[in-house]
Design a protein around this motif. Structure first.
Motif, PDB file in Angstrom:
ATOM      1  N   GLN A  70       0.830  -1.208   0.000  1.00 17.63           N
ATOM      2  CA  GLN A  70       0.000   0.000   0.000  1.00 17.63           C
ATOM      3  C   GLN A  70       0.863   1.257   0.000  1.00 17.63           C
ATOM      4  N   ALA A  71       1.945   1.233   0.764  1.00 17.02           N
ATOM      5  CA  ALA A  71       2.854   2.389   0.786  1.00 17.02           C
ATOM      6  C   ALA A  71       3.449   2.621  -0.605  1.00 17.02           C
ATOM      7  N   ILE A  72       3.812   1.541  -1.284  1.00 16.54           N
ATOM      8  CA  ILE A  72       4.349   1.654  -2.643  1.00 16.54           C
ATOM      9  C   ILE A  72       3.288   2.239  -3.567  1.00 16.54           C
ATOM     10  N   ALA A  73       2.075   1.705  -3.484  1.00 16.58           N
ATOM     11  CA  ALA A  73       0.976   2.185  -4.344  1.00 16.58           C
ATOM     12  C   ALA A  73       0.676   3.661  -4.101  1.00 16.58           C
ATOM     13  N   ASP A  74       0.805   4.102  -2.839  1.00 24.17           N
ATOM     14  CA  ASP A  74       0.530   5.496  -2.500  1.00 24.17           C
ATOM     15  C   ASP A  74       1.724   6.416  -2.728  1.00 24.17           C
ATOM     16  N   GLY A  75       2.893   5.839  -3.020  1.00 23.46           N
ATOM     17  CA  GLY A  75       4.095   6.652  -3.241  1.00 23.46           C
ATOM     18  C   GLY A  75       4.678   7.228  -1.961  1.00 23.46           C
ATOM     19  N   ASP A  76       4.520   6.506  -0.843  1.00 24.41           N
ATOM     20  CA  ASP A  76       4.988   7.003   0.452  1.00 24.41           C
ATOM     21  C   ASP A  76       6.233   6.278   0.939  1.00 24.41           C
TER      22      ASP A  76
END
Length: 103
Positions: free
Chosen positions: A90-96
């Motif tokens: 999810q962090a990867i998908a959100d760019g975080d």
């Protein structure tokens, strides 16, 4: 007490973030008992010190996810590892980035 991983685009925004994954002491111990040799899991080992803050940048997260996928095969019940992997995805998908903060 837990080692909290907070998803945020920048460190100054961690207090406003609602995306968090807590690593309790038991899970932490289980991860590092299996993350051997250390050189095979360099990003996971950035979280080795349960009482220290650290940062995992967005560019490092795909490799961290791969390390976690490899270590999951060593768990009899890998549900916590899969939860951790979903959090990273999810962090990867959100760019975080992920910011580890010790309580």
């Amino acid at each position: 007490m837990a080692l909290d991983l907070i998803q945020a685009p920048h460190e100054r925004e961690i207090h406003a973030s609602r995306r968090l994954f807590a690593i309790d002491e038991r899970f932490h111990s289980q991860l590092f008992a299996r993350a051997q040799p250390r050189g095979a899991y360099p990003l996971l080992h950035k979280l080795r010190d349960y009482y220290a803050d650290t940062t995992l940048l967005l560019g490092e997260l795909p490799r961290l996810l791969e390390e976690l996928t490899r270590i999951a095969t060593q768990f009899t019940e890998p549900s916590q590892v899969r939860e951790f992997a979903r959090f990273i995805e999810q962090a990867i998908a959100d760019g975080d980035n992920l910011y580890a903060t010790a309580d």
